[in-house]
Design an enzyme around this catalytic site. Structure first.
Site, mmCIF file in Angstrom:
data_model
loop_
_atom_site.group_PDB
_atom_site.id
_atom_site.type_symbol
_atom_site.label_atom_id
_atom_site.label_comp_id
_atom_site.label_asym_id
_atom_site.label_seq_id
_atom_site.Cartn_x
_atom_site.Cartn_y
_atom_site.Cartn_z
ATOM 1 N N LYS A 119 0.821 -1.220 0.000
ATOM 2 C CA LYS A 119 0.000 0.000 0.000
ATOM 3 C C LYS A 119 0.844 1.254 0.000
ATOM 4 O O LYS A 119 0.436 2.279 -0.528
ATOM 5 C CB LYS A 119 -0.979 -0.007 1.181
ATOM 6 N N LYS A 201 -4.044 -10.238 -6.748
ATOM 7 C CA LYS A 201 -5.248 -10.542 -5.974
ATOM 8 C C LYS A 201 -6.430 -9.688 -6.432
ATOM 9 O O LYS A 201 -6.268 -8.509 -6.721
ATOM 10 C CB LYS A 201 -4.928 -10.223 -4.500
ATOM 11 N N LYS A 204 -10.782 -4.727 -4.086
ATOM 12 C CA LYS A 204 -11.800 -3.704 -4.332
ATOM 13 C C LYS A 204 -11.205 -2.367 -4.743
ATOM 14 O O LYS A 204 -11.869 -1.553 -5.370
ATOM 15 C CB LYS A 204 -12.718 -3.561 -3.113
HETATM 16 P P1 ATP Z 1 -8.224 -3.230 -0.423
HETATM 17 O O1 ATP Z 1 -8.063 -3.333 -1.886
HETATM 18 O O2 ATP Z 1 -8.792 -1.916 0.051
HETATM 19 O O3 ATP Z 1 -7.024 -3.677 0.358
HETATM 20 P P2 ATP Z 1 -9.526 -5.779 -0.427
HETATM 21 O O4 ATP Z 1 -10.358 -5.914 -1.637
HETATM 22 O O5 ATP Z 1 -8.211 -6.464 -0.394
HETATM 23 O O6 ATP Z 1 -9.365 -4.259 -0.037
HETATM 24 P P3 ATP Z 1 -10.185 -6.214 2.290
HETATM 25 O O7 ATP Z 1 -11.165 -5.300 2.904
HETATM 26 O O8 ATP Z 1 -8.738 -5.938 2.559
HETATM 27 O O9 ATP Z 1 -10.421 -6.294 0.749
HETATM 28 O O10 ATP Z 1 -10.464 -7.709 2.708
HETATM 29 C C1 ATP Z 1 -11.617 -8.166 3.338
HETATM 30 C C2 ATP Z 1 -11.502 -9.644 3.659
HETATM 31 O O11 ATP Z 1 -11.601 -10.391 2.460
HETATM 32 C C3 ATP Z 1 -10.178 -10.071 4.276
HETATM 33 O O12 ATP Z 1 -10.429 -11.143 5.150
HETATM 34 C C4 ATP Z 1 -9.365 -10.537 3.103
HETATM 35 O O13 ATP Z 1 -8.407 -11.488 3.456
HETATM 36 C C5 ATP Z 1 -10.435 -11.138 2.223
HETATM 37 N N1 ATP Z 1 -10.117 -10.972 0.798
HETATM 38 C C6 ATP Z 1 -9.968 -9.808 0.138
HETATM 39 N N2 ATP Z 1 -9.671 -10.015 -1.155
HETATM 40 C C7 ATP Z 1 -9.636 -11.367 -1.307
HETATM 41 C C8 ATP Z 1 -9.361 -12.228 -2.418
HETATM 42 N N3 ATP Z 1 -9.092 -11.732 -3.603
HETATM 43 N N4 ATP Z 1 -9.418 -13.550 -2.218
HETATM 44 C C9 ATP Z 1 -9.710 -14.071 -1.008
HETATM 45 N N5 ATP Z 1 -9.965 -13.311 0.085
HETATM 46 C C10 ATP Z 1 -9.919 -11.980 -0.057
#
Ligand code: ATP
Ligand code: LTN
Length: 335
Positions: A119, A201, A204
């Site tokens: 980040k 990955k 969002k």
């Molecule tokens: P950001 O992009 O703002 O970091 P994010 O999309 O990675 O957000 P988070 O809010 O960080 O989402 O994650 C929420 C939950 O979902 C956490 O438990 C994280 O491990 C899980 N998660 C997020 N993205 C994935 C993914 N692509 N596959 C599996 N689990 C995920």
């Protein structure tokens, strides 16, 4: 939450930041597992808005997304009667415990966190102290409730391990204070990859290649039809050589409950032109009831308000108990 005349049930804590709309990744990696855990554990599920401001947010959008996320949590099957569902900033003990824990966390430990490194690269013009100490606030979230298990996706494992280390250190100095938590990571869907780039990955904050829980069926289908695959024709689970197809198989399996072997059999002899829309269909059907229910709930603001207010009250009660214990152990004078 606790049943009379029986040993207290084990605790679960997890949360997601309202920093963007919920994705298929966060559903498969986290929320999907939160629902059945409610049968066996006392569950506390949080919307971690304080974590969201570690990168710049638009205030009106953050407020709206927080409520939408609550509606989506419930639409996914979180039961606000059996579980505690609340908004992090409504329970001041999170920030208070985070301060104390920050004094038991090493600068070096935080510097090694992969999420911080990623980040800070992405937001190079705004690397704040909050972004750096983010895992300390996360540790406070978990330890305040004496959680035994933390259901998260693979990317959060390192943060839960840090939380455990900090808890162990504190317990070592002051005697047992915190339950040591374990990450709970699903077999299928722990790391859903981007549909546009299967080496990164699904996230969002990176809307390309991302499926959102609230996407309309035709949008979902379009995204799957465009998903990056490879130049072969065989539907085979082989993450190293066929990352795109393997990611689609993972999504298909997590959506249908089939094993990769069963899924390979379903699509044996069929090309990607059949496979990709079939994965899209599985996801459309998985998300359809969630999307419809979340839409209905969003229209009932009074219901949502009732839930987060009651959730904050129940959470505060539990959190205050741990914080009192911590303040006493470190030597603060009682109020
Ligand atoms: P950001 O992009 O703002 O970091 P994010 O999309 O990675 O957000 P988070 O809010 O960080 O989402 O994650 C929420 C939950 O979902 C956490 O438990 C994280 O491990 C899980 N998660 C997020 N993205 C994935 C993914 N692509 N596959 C599996 N689990 C995920
Ligand atoms: N860092 C997590 C969100 C989060 C969390 C938590 C998850 C904040 N506090 C406590 C589990 C337990 C993420 O998904 N980015």
């Amino acid at each position: 939450m606790e049943q009379a005349n029986s040993a207290p049930r084990k605790r679960i804590f997890s949360g997601i930041q309202p920093s963007g709309d919920l994705t298929l990744g966060s559903y498969m990696g986290a929320i999907k597992n939160w629902v059945p855990l409610q049968d066996e554990y006392d569950c506390i599920y949080c919307i971690v808005d304080m974590h969201a401001i570690t990168v710049r947010q638009d205030p009106a959008l953050l407020r709206r997304r927080t409520l939408e996320q609550l509606a989506q949590y419930i639409a996914c099957g979180l039961d606000p009667v059996r579980s505690v569902v609340f908004i992090q900033s409504h329970v001041p003990q999170h920030a208070e415990l985070a301060w104390v824990l920050g004094c038991y966390t090493q600068f070096g430990e935080l510097s090694r966190m992969t999420q911080f490194k990623d980040k800070s690269k992405k937001h190079a013009d705004n690397i704040t102290a909050g972004l750096f100490t983010y895992p300390v606030l996360m540790a406070a979230d978990i330890l305040l409730y004496q959680a035994d298990l933390v259901p998260v996706g693979q990317d959060q494992k390192q943060h839960v391990e840090l939380c455990r280390d900090v808890a162990q250190r504190f317990n070592g100095v002051y005697s047992d204070t915190f339950t040591l938590p374990e990450p709970f990571i699903p077999k299928m869907g722990a790391r859903v990859m981007s549909l546009g780039d299967p080496s990164s990955k699904m996230s969002k904050s990176d809307p390309d290649g991302c499926v959102f829980l609230m996407d309309a069926p035709e949008v979902i289908q379009k995204k799957f039809k465009r998903a990056v695959t490879d130049s072969e024709t065989q539907v085979r689970f082989d993450p190293e050589h066929k990352p795109g197809i393997s990611n689609l198989l993972t999504i298909y399996c997590a959506a249908t409950g089939k094993s990769p072997e069963e899924a390979e059999e379903v699509f044996q002899g069929q090309g990607y032109g059949v496979f990709k829309p079939a994965v899209g269909d599985a996801v459309v059907e998985l998300l359809r009831p969630i999307r419809e229910e979340a839409g209905r709930l969003m229209a009932d603001k009074a219901y949502l308000e009732g839930i987060y207010k009651e959730g904050a009250e129940r959470a505060s009660h539990l959190a205050a108990k741990t914080l009192r214990k911590v303040y006493k152990k470190v030597g603060f004078v009682a109020r």
